[in-house]
Design a protein around this motif. Sequence first.
Motif, PDB file in Angstrom:
ATOM      1  N   UNK A 195      41.843  34.040  48.060  1.00 32.31           N
ATOM      2  CA  UNK A 195      41.100  34.787  49.086  1.00 32.31           C
ATOM      3  C   UNK A 195      42.049  35.214  50.203  1.00 32.31           C
ATOM      4  N   UNK A 196      42.889  34.281  50.637  1.00 34.04           N
ATOM      5  CA  UNK A 196      43.878  34.583  51.684  1.00 34.04           C
ATOM      6  C   UNK A 196      44.844  35.673  51.205  1.00 34.04           C
ATOM      7  N   UNK A 197      45.329  35.520  49.984  1.00 36.22           N
ATOM      8  CA  UNK A 197      46.301  36.458  49.433  1.00 36.22           C
ATOM      9  C   UNK A 197      45.698  37.841  49.235  1.00 36.22           C
ATOM     10  N   UNK A 207      41.413  43.523  44.089  1.00 39.53           N
ATOM     11  CA  UNK A 207      40.632  44.214  43.068  1.00 39.53           C
ATOM     12  C   UNK A 207      40.082  43.238  42.037  1.00 39.53           C
ATOM     13  N   UNK A 208      40.904  42.221  41.679  1.00 38.76           N
ATOM     14  CA  UNK A 208      40.439  41.212  40.735  1.00 38.76           C
ATOM     15  C   UNK A 208      39.252  40.451  41.306  1.00 38.76           C
ATOM     16  N   UNK A 209      39.350  40.053  42.570  1.00 36.95           N
ATOM     17  CA  UNK A 209      38.274  39.290  43.186  1.00 36.95           C
ATOM     18  C   UNK A 209      37.013  40.140  43.311  1.00 36.95           C
ATOM     19  N   UNK A 214      31.425  41.405  41.467  1.00 38.11           N
ATOM     20  CA  UNK A 214      30.483  42.363  40.885  1.00 38.11           C
ATOM     21  C   UNK A 214      29.967  41.881  39.535  1.00 38.11           C
ATOM     22  N   UNK A 215      30.851  41.285  38.735  1.00 42.14           N
ATOM     23  CA  UNK A 215      30.435  40.784  37.421  1.00 42.14           C
ATOM     24  C   UNK A 215      29.401  39.671  37.568  1.00 42.14           C
TER      25      UNK A 215
END
Length: 201
Positions: A117-119, A128-130, A135-136
Amino acid sequence: MKYKTGEETKMKIIDSAFQLLAEKGYDAMSIDDIMKGAGKTKGSFYVHFKNKEDLLYEVIQMRLDRDLDHIVEETFKELSNETCNVQLILKQLMHQVHLGSGGVDRELWTAAHYQMVVLSRKNQIVREWMSKQYHAWSDFITKIITRGQDLGQIRTDIDILVMVNMLISLLEGYELRSIVDPDIDVYEQLKLTELFCTNQP
């Protein structure tokens, strides 16, 4: 045998990086630290990875991605049953999430997730991955709640998106708090699913 040994070395590097990510954060861990933790020489790092960032993306896929596809498949099987208990399914899902992915220790997973989250604030790929993960999970839980409403088990007077966001926020909030408050019972939130059900007094 050589291939198997190479894969074992790669997994040791990934495990070491995952551990250090949770303990120190991405910026603070060095390739030397990672290889020391893996019990391998620095030269073997570049046999498997281009750089530290390349390793990070492998860690994401191998250790931080919860096994959503499998969870979705099993959950939809249960939901297809006309006598299924949607509240129980939600509780089981939240319990599975807290168990982490691939047998990873929950506390370790949570600490590593926090570091991500920090990164994500400065790494677009991580961000984008998070976002894709959120969304998934949102789409998945929306389908569960919708099924519950169709069966008359879940309330319809609360917006579905509100219920979905509450559940996701509960999951993440309890996990993050457990980093600094290890005595908190992360499973007590399972009781809150009762607020969404139609069979409550």
